[in-house]
Scaffold this active site. Structure first.
Site, short mmCIF file in Angstrom:
data_model
loop_
_atom_site.label_atom_id
_atom_site.label_comp_id
_atom_site.label_asym_id
_atom_site.label_seq_id
_atom_site.Cartn_x
_atom_site.Cartn_y
_atom_site.Cartn_z
N GLN A 1 4.09 1.08 1.42
CA GLN A 1 5.17 0.92 2.40
C GLN A 1 6.37 0.20 1.83
OE1 GLN A 1 2.98 -1.30 1.84
NE2 GLN A 1 3.04 -3.11 3.11
N GLY A 2 6.17 -0.53 0.73
CA GLY A 2 7.31 -1.13 0.05
C GLY A 2 7.43 -2.63 0.22
N GLY B 1 6.11 -0.09 10.38
CA GLY B 1 5.10 0.85 9.88
C GLY B 1 4.31 1.56 10.96
N GLU B 2 3.84 0.84 11.97
CA GLU B 2 3.02 1.49 13.02
C GLU B 2 3.89 2.29 13.96
OE1 GLU B 2 -0.40 0.01 12.85
OE2 GLU B 2 0.51 -1.04 11.16
N GLY C 1 9.19 -5.32 12.31
CA GLY C 1 8.26 -4.40 11.62
C GLY C 1 8.53 -2.97 12.02
N ALA D 1 -0.66 -3.95 11.14
CA ALA D 1 0.05 -4.31 12.37
C ALA D 1 1.54 -4.55 12.15
CB ALA D 1 -0.60 -5.52 13.04
N ILE E 1 0.84 -1.21 0.00
CA ILE E 1 0.00 0.00 0.00
C ILE E 1 0.87 1.25 0.00
CG2 ILE E 1 -1.95 -1.16 1.09
CD1 ILE E 1 -1.15 0.15 3.74
#
Ligand code: FES
Ligand code: FES
Length: 918
Positions: A644-645, A874-875, A872, A683, A642
């Site tokens: 983010q890659g 993103g968040e 992770g 998430a 979306i």
């Protein structure tokens, strides 16, 4: 496009070719370019002049094509993004966008490019301020703007770019996005961009009230009286269950409301017709009568005795409660030397992706195929199968590009409507939400009302922590249960707290459903925890960064849920990375303030941790990789990118796992008929969970090739056309792929593997191991406050984030900068009010002019579960920003703002009241 010029109709030159416009002269240029000339690189994000996505050049000047009637441009030269390529190659500017990672989702990219082209045509060597000025009218919700500005400066020749050595291992390299070229050329197809010419279009009738009863009038007569309309559909037309919800056991949201609506913007009926008939239709003519009912809009109202129940089975309008407790918070607080108790509140936050919901569906025999902008194709498929009463294998989700999601496009929105129309009418059907209906009907970040009491001993060690949070979950469940369960796990922040209690309550109101938005409630709880920690540090007379180090979680120390990590806990490393910047920044602020009374500088800290993936639930991802008879290596990558890659990250991981260069791998993007289920993009799970599935698949494919070649595990795989060249020490084996039998998919070698992170359920006290991996971060904001006006200028943000291993450092920086921008919006300006801020004019998000300099520090404390150690991100990146800003405002002025957003009036009021506004 070579139409002839002899006509009274407007004649324009589009991208160097003359064209006669047959659309009515009052039509918006944006729509004409897209609908009449097929130039869908020009995007429509608002149709109101607010977002700049539709920017094109008219006689070299950038204009909003949505505010320009085509009759106004008769005789003009128009340039769209499709006209930027020179001799089929990308322009220097487009290439710079790729090189710098300036396009994430890509929906704003055409508007950015066109604005930059106009600037570069008029200014040969613009400075940063000039570039920011030129881009100021185009909104980007993904990037935080820094890389866009850098790309424009590079194209102008005024900054440099590091040369990327793409040889050797792909993991760890700042490679260009594998899907970037279509984004910068304007050829990426988002939800509204590929609706077939023969498609019907749909429009929804929505409730104008927060809470209402309704009755339909004569619908057949309405259809008969409106030529071009084909059908109206309501709840009666839903073949399966008229309900959906992202958590099946909580599914409670009707596709079409029946008799009563529970929030403003809820759909009650769908009108389907020919595109022109739908475009020109006034919804006011639709036969529905409304009776407004009293709403409850806030948690306290909704929980009060006698409040109307939104769902009969949910007493007190409570959807769900979450609890984590360990030790004894009350005893710990009683033993504290310093205690601080504060209350905080945050409003609804709108995702404000620049692409409103859009898509189209088509029936092919017994199968319905939905092409729509989504973050969760397999979840969509299962939900749609229930709604359509079809087996899952008769529903295909083939996502379009996604122009920003941030959590909201995990929930289905327009999919049931287009599917229903296409299925029943046996014609393709499309829909494009207006900006207003997108903002009215989509999920939001939960408003929160939080009270936190925490205490520490004289040495600054936290002795007790008691958190209570109410979260306004709106009319339907969506991700409310997830937020209620995730918050108590995370409310401690990345700290070791022996005596801990965190209780959260998700409460229904007559507001839009609150759902997932980058952080699932953790950004709200982090504000309380970080602001209270600052006050405790001051009370104990301890440096605020040192205070956090004293309490930081570490390897071998239990979290609030009792989980112990033997390695991989990175918060200490992040805080240590900020020590020197902190020392310098606080020194600078002190020097400045000693000579200034009304304009004050402040420095503030925020930290984060975030568990990657579902909380204590199965969370598998499956990836497939194969080699065809002609030597193509294809990765079936269902983890929707979306912006983010994830597509690039998966290719890098697959390349190293298989042992080939990244450019040898081609991508099959998400499609439920072609790619296995990689789970949803949410998430911060894709790099960790899907990355592991990719690594396992690549390794399995490598193992089967080496087995076939009968060579050792150290052998090197080369691809020479349709021949695999396997080198093992001095020996070489050649495998002619064309001579091997291919399976039904055309693969001669293939592997498919699944990874599911190890977690355990939480017990009644919230004790257990809810996540296999956490990521960590700490941010420091430097800002300036004008104490007479209450205005805040952000000067510099330094962000240290532990990503375990940066699979692609360029993408990591992009995530940090974009998350920071959203955190800034949350802290200073964003405030969604149903019925009042349902557009991008009244609902403000950060522009390029609102951004400070952002300095990213990538920390790599490898996680034993992560692919190549990766965690992770993103968040995480949004979580520390708002508390860092609030703490910096307090540092500058002594005043605490605890009720967001910190708009100038609130900052001024807090300054005037001293620090007693809580
Ligand atoms: S679509 Fe024209 S400014 Fe948003
Ligand atoms: S890249 Fe700018 S909105 Fe997504």
């Amino acid at each position: 496009m070579n139409r002839h010029v002899q006509s009274p109709l407007p004649v324009v030159n589009i991208n160097g070719e003359e064209a006669v416009v047959t659309s009515a002269p009052y039509k918006r240029l944006s729509g004409v370019l897209r609908d009449e000339f097929g130039l869908v690189g020009t995007k429509i994000g608002c149709d109101a002049g607010d977002c700049g996505a539709c920017t094109v050049l008219v006689n070299g000047e950038p204009v909003c094509a949505c505010l320009t009637a085509v009759g106004q441009v008769n005789g003009a030269e128009i340039t769209t993004v499709e006209g930027l390529k020179a001799n089929g190659s990308l322009s220097r500017l487009q290439d710079a966008f790729l090189q710098f990672g300036a396009a994430q989702c890509g929906i704003c990219t055409p508007g950015m490019l066109m604005s930059a082209v106009a600037l570069l045509a008029s200014s040969a060597a613009p400075g940063r301020a000039e570039v920011e000025d030129a881009l100021g009218g185009v909104l980007c919700r993904c990037t935080g703007y820094a890389k866009i500005v850098d790309a424009v400066l590079f194209a102008a020749g005024s900054n440099s770019v590091p040369v990327i050595d793409a040889s050797g291992s792909a993991v760890g390299k700042p490679l260009r996005r594998v899907d970037g070229r279509s984004k910068v050329s304007g050829h990426e197809k988002f939800g509204a961009d590929s609706i077939p010419a023969n498609a019907l279009m749909a429009k929804l009738v929505r409730s104008p009230y927060h809470h209402a009863a309704f009755e339909f009038g004569n619908i057949s007569r309405f259809v008969e009286n409106h030529p071009g309309l084909v059908a109206v559909m309501t709840a009666e037309d839903v073949p399966g269950v008229n309900l959906h919800g992202v958590i099946p056991q909580f599914a409670d949201q009707p596709v079409f409301a029946e008799a009563r609506t529970r929030f403003r913007g809820e759909a009650v009926a769908m009108i389907v017709g020919e595109p022109d008939a739908i475009a020109n239709l006034s919804i006011d003519a639709f036969p529905v009568s409304w009776t407004e009912l009293p709403p409850v809009l806030a948690c306290a109202e909704a929980m009060a005795a006698g409040a109307p129940l939104l769902h009969e089975t949910r007493a007190g309008n409570v959807l769900v409660e979450g609890l984590v407790q360990k030790g004894d918070a009350a005893t710990g607080l009683n033993s504290a030397v310093h205690v601080v108790k504060r209350s905080f509140s945050t409003p609804f936050i709108e995702h404000a992706y620049i692409e409103p919901e859009a898509g189209w569906a088509v029936r092919d025999g017994d199968t319905i195929t939905i092409h729509a902008s989504t973050q969760a194709p397999h979840m969509d498929r299962d939900a749609m199968a229930a709604i359509m009463d079809l087996p899952a294998d008769q529903v295909r989700i083939a996502p379009t590009a996604c122009g920003g999601g941030f959590g909201s496009k995990l929930d289905i929105s327009m999919q049931p409507y287009i599917a229903l129309a296409a299925w029943k009418l046996n014609r393709p059907c499309g829909i494009v939400y207006t900006r207003q209906e997108s903002m009215r009907s989509s999920t939001k970040r939960h408003p929160s009302e939080i009270t936190l009491k925490a205490g520490c001993d004289a040495q600054g060690r936290i002795t007790g922590f008691d958190f209570k949070g109410y979260f306004n979950t709106g009319a339907y469940a969506s991700w409310g249960p997830t937020v209620a369960n995730r918050v108590p796990v995370h409310a401690s922040g990345p700290f070791h707290l022996a005596n801990y209690r965190a209780h959260s309550v998700a409460v229904h109101t007559h507001c839009p459903p609150s759902g997932a938005f980058r952080g699932f409630g953790v950004p709200q709880s982090a504000i309380a925890q970080e602001c209270v920690f600052d006050e405790l540090a001051d009370a104990a007379g301890i440096d605020r960064l040192e205070f956090r180090l004293i309490n930081a979680l570490d390897d071998g120390l239990p979290t609030a849920t009792g989980q112990v990590f033997a390695s991989g806990v990175g918060i200490r490393a992040c805080l240590e990375a900020l020590q020197e910047p902190w020392r310098q920044a606080t020194g600078r602020a002190g020097d400045f303030n000693s000579g200034n009374l009304h304009v004050r500088k402040g420095v503030g800290l925020g930290t984060c941790w975030y568990g990657c993936g579902n909380t204590s639930l199965p969370n598998p991802s499956t990836m497939k990789i194969g080699i065809t008879g002609d030597g193509q290596v294809v990765l079936h990558q269902g983890a929707v990118d979306i912006g983010q890659g994830s597509s690039t990250v998966m290719v890098q991981i697959a390349a190293d796992a298989l042992g080939v260069p990244a450019e040898a791998i081609s991508l099959q993007s998400a499609d439920t008929a072609i790619t296995p289920d990689a789970g949803k993009t949410s998430a911060s799970r894709q790099t960790f969970v899907s990355g592991n599935a990719t690594r396992l698949s690549g390794e399995a494919l490598r193992a089967s090739i080496l087995r076939h070649a009968n060579v050792s595990g150290n052998a090197v795989i080369g691809i020479d056309g349709q021949t695999l060249v396997i080198t093992d020490g001095a020996s070489e084996r050649r495998i002619d792929l064309g001579k091997l039998p291919a399976d039904t998919e055309g693969y001669v070698f293939k592997a498919q593997e699944t990874y599911d992170p190890p977690t355990t359920p939480l017990d009644e006290n919230g004790q257990g191991s809810p996540y296999a991996v956490f990521g960590y971060g700490a941010q420091m904001m430097e800002l300036t406050v004008d104490t007479r006006l209450g205005t805040v200028r952000l000067d510099r943000l330094t962000a240290a984030h532990d990503v375990g291993r940066a699979i692609n450092p360029l993408l990591v920086e992009g995530q940090i900068e974009g998350g920071v921008a959203q955190g800034i919006g949350m802290a200073l300006m964003e405030d969604f009010k149903p019925g009042r801020t349902e557009n991008l004019h009244d609902y403000l998000i950060p522009t390029v002019g609102d951004m400070p300099e952002v300095k990213s520090i990538i920390v790599e404390v490898p996680d034993p579960h992560g692919p190549y150690g990766a965690k992770g991100l993103g968040e995480h990146v949004l979580i520390p920003t708002a508390p860092a800003i609030l703490n910096a405002i307090r540092d500058a002025t002594g005043a605490s703002v605890r009720h967001l957003p910190a708009t100038p009036d609130k900052v001024l009021a807090a300054i005037r009241e001293g620090s007693a506004n809580g």
